[in-house]
Each structure stands twice: as C-alpha cells, then as structure tokens.
Design an enzyme around this catalytic site. Structure first.
Site, PDB file in Angstrom:
ATOM      1  N   ARG A  61       0.817  -1.223   0.000  1.00 26.40           N
ATOM      2  CA  ARG A  61       0.000   0.000   0.000  1.00 26.40           C
ATOM      3  C   ARG A  61       0.847   1.269   0.000  1.00 26.40           C
ATOM      4  O   ARG A  61       0.379   2.330  -0.419  1.00 26.40           O
ATOM      5  CB  ARG A  61      -1.017  -0.021   1.135  1.00 26.40           C
ATOM      6  CG  ARG A  61      -2.204  -0.936   0.839  1.00 26.40           C
ATOM      7  CD  ARG A  61      -3.219  -0.934   1.957  1.00 26.40           C
ATOM      8  NE  ARG A  61      -2.675  -1.429   3.190  1.00 26.40           N
ATOM      9  CZ  ARG A  61      -2.545  -2.713   3.508  1.00 26.40           C
ATOM     10  NH1 ARG A  61      -2.950  -3.635   2.655  1.00 26.40           N
ATOM     11  NH2 ARG A  61      -2.016  -3.076   4.650  1.00 26.40           N
ATOM     12  N   GLU A  98       3.013 -10.315  14.468  1.00 27.66           N
ATOM     13  CA  GLU A  98       2.234 -10.803  15.606  1.00 27.66           C
ATOM     14  C   GLU A  98       2.296 -12.334  15.660  1.00 27.66           C
ATOM     15  O   GLU A  98       2.519 -12.923  16.715  1.00 27.66           O
ATOM     16  CB  GLU A  98       0.791 -10.325  15.425  1.00 27.66           C
ATOM     17  CG  GLU A  98       0.020 -10.271  16.713  1.00 27.66           C
ATOM     18  CD  GLU A  98      -1.382  -9.723  16.470  1.00 27.66           C
ATOM     19  OE1 GLU A  98      -1.611  -9.124  15.396  1.00 27.66           O
ATOM     20  OE2 GLU A  98      -2.224  -9.913  17.356  1.00 27.66           O
TER      21      GLU A  98
HETATM   22  P1  AMP Z   1       3.670  -2.758  11.640  1.00 26.88           P
HETATM   23  O1  AMP Z   1       4.905  -3.448  11.159  1.00 26.88           O
HETATM   24  O2  AMP Z   1       3.011  -3.459  12.800  1.00 26.88           O
HETATM   25  O3  AMP Z   1       3.900  -1.286  11.914  1.00 26.88           O
HETATM   26  O4  AMP Z   1       2.591  -2.853  10.465  1.00 26.88           O
HETATM   27  C1  AMP Z   1       2.608  -1.941   9.439  1.00 26.88           C
HETATM   28  C2  AMP Z   1       2.251  -2.574   8.113  1.00 26.88           C
HETATM   29  O5  AMP Z   1       1.123  -3.431   8.217  1.00 26.88           O
HETATM   30  C3  AMP Z   1       1.884  -1.491   7.124  1.00 26.88           C
HETATM   31  O6  AMP Z   1       2.471  -1.828   5.873  1.00 26.88           O
HETATM   32  C4  AMP Z   1       0.365  -1.510   7.083  1.00 26.88           C
HETATM   33  O7  AMP Z   1      -0.095  -1.364   5.767  1.00 26.88           O
HETATM   34  C5  AMP Z   1      -0.032  -2.846   7.668  1.00 26.88           C
HETATM   35  N1  AMP Z   1      -1.022  -2.753   8.766  1.00 26.88           N
HETATM   36  C6  AMP Z   1      -0.807  -3.097  10.064  1.00 26.88           C
HETATM   37  N2  AMP Z   1      -1.893  -2.940  10.809  1.00 26.88           N
HETATM   38  C7  AMP Z   1      -2.844  -2.448   9.975  1.00 26.88           C
HETATM   39  C8  AMP Z   1      -4.230  -2.044  10.153  1.00 26.88           C
HETATM   40  N3  AMP Z   1      -4.841  -2.118  11.345  1.00 26.88           N
HETATM   41  N4  AMP Z   1      -4.888  -1.585   9.076  1.00 26.88           N
HETATM   42  C9  AMP Z   1      -4.283  -1.496   7.872  1.00 26.88           C
HETATM   43  N5  AMP Z   1      -3.013  -1.864   7.640  1.00 26.88           N
HETATM   44  C10 AMP Z   1      -2.292  -2.339   8.673  1.00 26.88           C
END
Ligand code: AMP
Length: 173
Positions: A61, A98
């Site tokens: 995205r 996770e």
């Molecule tokens: P993180 O590594 O946990 O910061 O996750 C970030 C990545 O996961 C990004 O590329 C986001 O597009 C996606 N992502 C994580 N959580 C969400 C959410 N609740 N809604 C949409 N995209 C998410």
C-alpha cells in the site's frame, strides 16, 4: 480539504485480514480525486525543496502513495518488496510479526552513498515493518531523512521502536 476530512474517510473494517484486527482501509481516499490529491499534497508540501533524492516505498500500500509523491518531488522511487519479488541482487531483513515473521528486500544498488531518502508507507502500527525497511535503506547506502505514514495507530507505540528516526504521520487514531 483537511486532515480531518482525510481521517473521516478512512474506513474501519473489523476482523480483516483475520479475527481481532481492525483494518484501516484507505481505498475511500484513493478513489476520491480531492482526497487523494490532498493526501499526496500533505507530504509534498512538507518535503518540496528539501533535497529528497529518493522516496522508498513499502510493499504494497505504500506504493499507492509513494509513486505520486516521488513524481511530485521530482525524486526517484525505490520499492521495498516482499522476499522473492525483486529480480536483481538484494539485501533482506527479517522481522517479527504478531504471528510468525516476514522478510523484506531491497535492491543492493538502490541508492548512491549517503543519498537523502524519505521512507513512506500507508500506516504505522507496531513499527516492525518500518524499522526493517529503514535498516534496509541504510544497508543499501541511503540516509533516512524521515519516516512518513498517512496513518499512525498511536496506541501500538510504533514510535518507540523507531525512536532514532524523525516521524511524520498526519492522521492519528
Ligand atoms: P507494523 O509493522 O506493525 O507497523 O505494520 C505496518 C504494516 O502493516 C503497514 O504496511 C500496514 O499497511 C499494515 N497494517 C498493520 N496494521 C494495519 C491495520 N490495522 N490496518 C491497515 N493496515 C495495517
């Protein structure tokens, strides 16, 4: 047009892609000409004339916003992709999700040494994806100027993991 209007357009989708996740859907912003223009404008106004040479974008995205931003800033575009998608020589970084882990990759020749790079993704959650991406930029020789996200889920405290980098995230939940 305002950050408030952008925030109001983000759609919550419960239990996607799996139970317990509240997914922040940015497609209502993408499909609306004024909102999409403003989303890119937020980043463009912030970085115009500041010497950003490359915008690095995270699969998938981040690509949707990063390409338009790089074009507007007259910067180059560097994709950071899931393992196995980039055709040439790569650096890889594996990080914890996770459940399980993920691996991202970047082309080894993506940057000139010390080149100023802006990292862009749609959303900051726990920060693992952005941290691995920033480390890949540095291994490939780029200098990370800032980590930018359209949306930050601040309750997940991703900023703490990314404390050594400046962060800009106009929409916060
Ligand atoms: P993180 O590594 O946990 O910061 O996750 C970030 C990545 O996961 C990004 O590329 C986001 O597009 C996606 N992502 C994580 N959580 C969400 C959410 N609740 N809604 C949409 N995209 C998410």
């Amino acid at each position: 047009m305002s950050v408030r209007a952008l925030k109001a357009a983000v759609r919550d989708v419960p239990d996607f892609p799996k139970p317990g996740i509240l997914f922040k859907d940015i497609t209502p912003i993408l499909k609306d000409p004024a909102l999409f223009h403003e989303a890119i404008g937020l980043f463009a106004r912030r970085h115009r004339g500041k010497g950003i040479r490359k915008v690095a974008v995270i699969d998938a995205r981040g690509f949707l916003f990063g390409s338009a931003l790089a074009y507007t800033l007259k910067a180059g575009l560097v994709p950071i992709r899931k393992k196995g998608k980039l055709p040439y020589r790569t650096f890889e970084a594996t990080y914890d999700l996770e459940y399980g882990s993920a691996t991202l990759s970047i082309h080894t020749d993506a940057f000139e040494p010390g080149e100023p790079v802006l990292l862009l993704d749609d959303l900051l959650a726990t920060g693992g994806t952005a941290l691995a991406s920033a480390e890949l930029i540095e291994r490939a020789g780029g200098r990370v100027v800032e980590l930018d996200f359209l949306i930050e889920l601040s309750f997940l405290k991703g900023r703490e993991k990314l404390a050594r980098y400046p962060i800009f995230a106009p929409i916060r939940f």
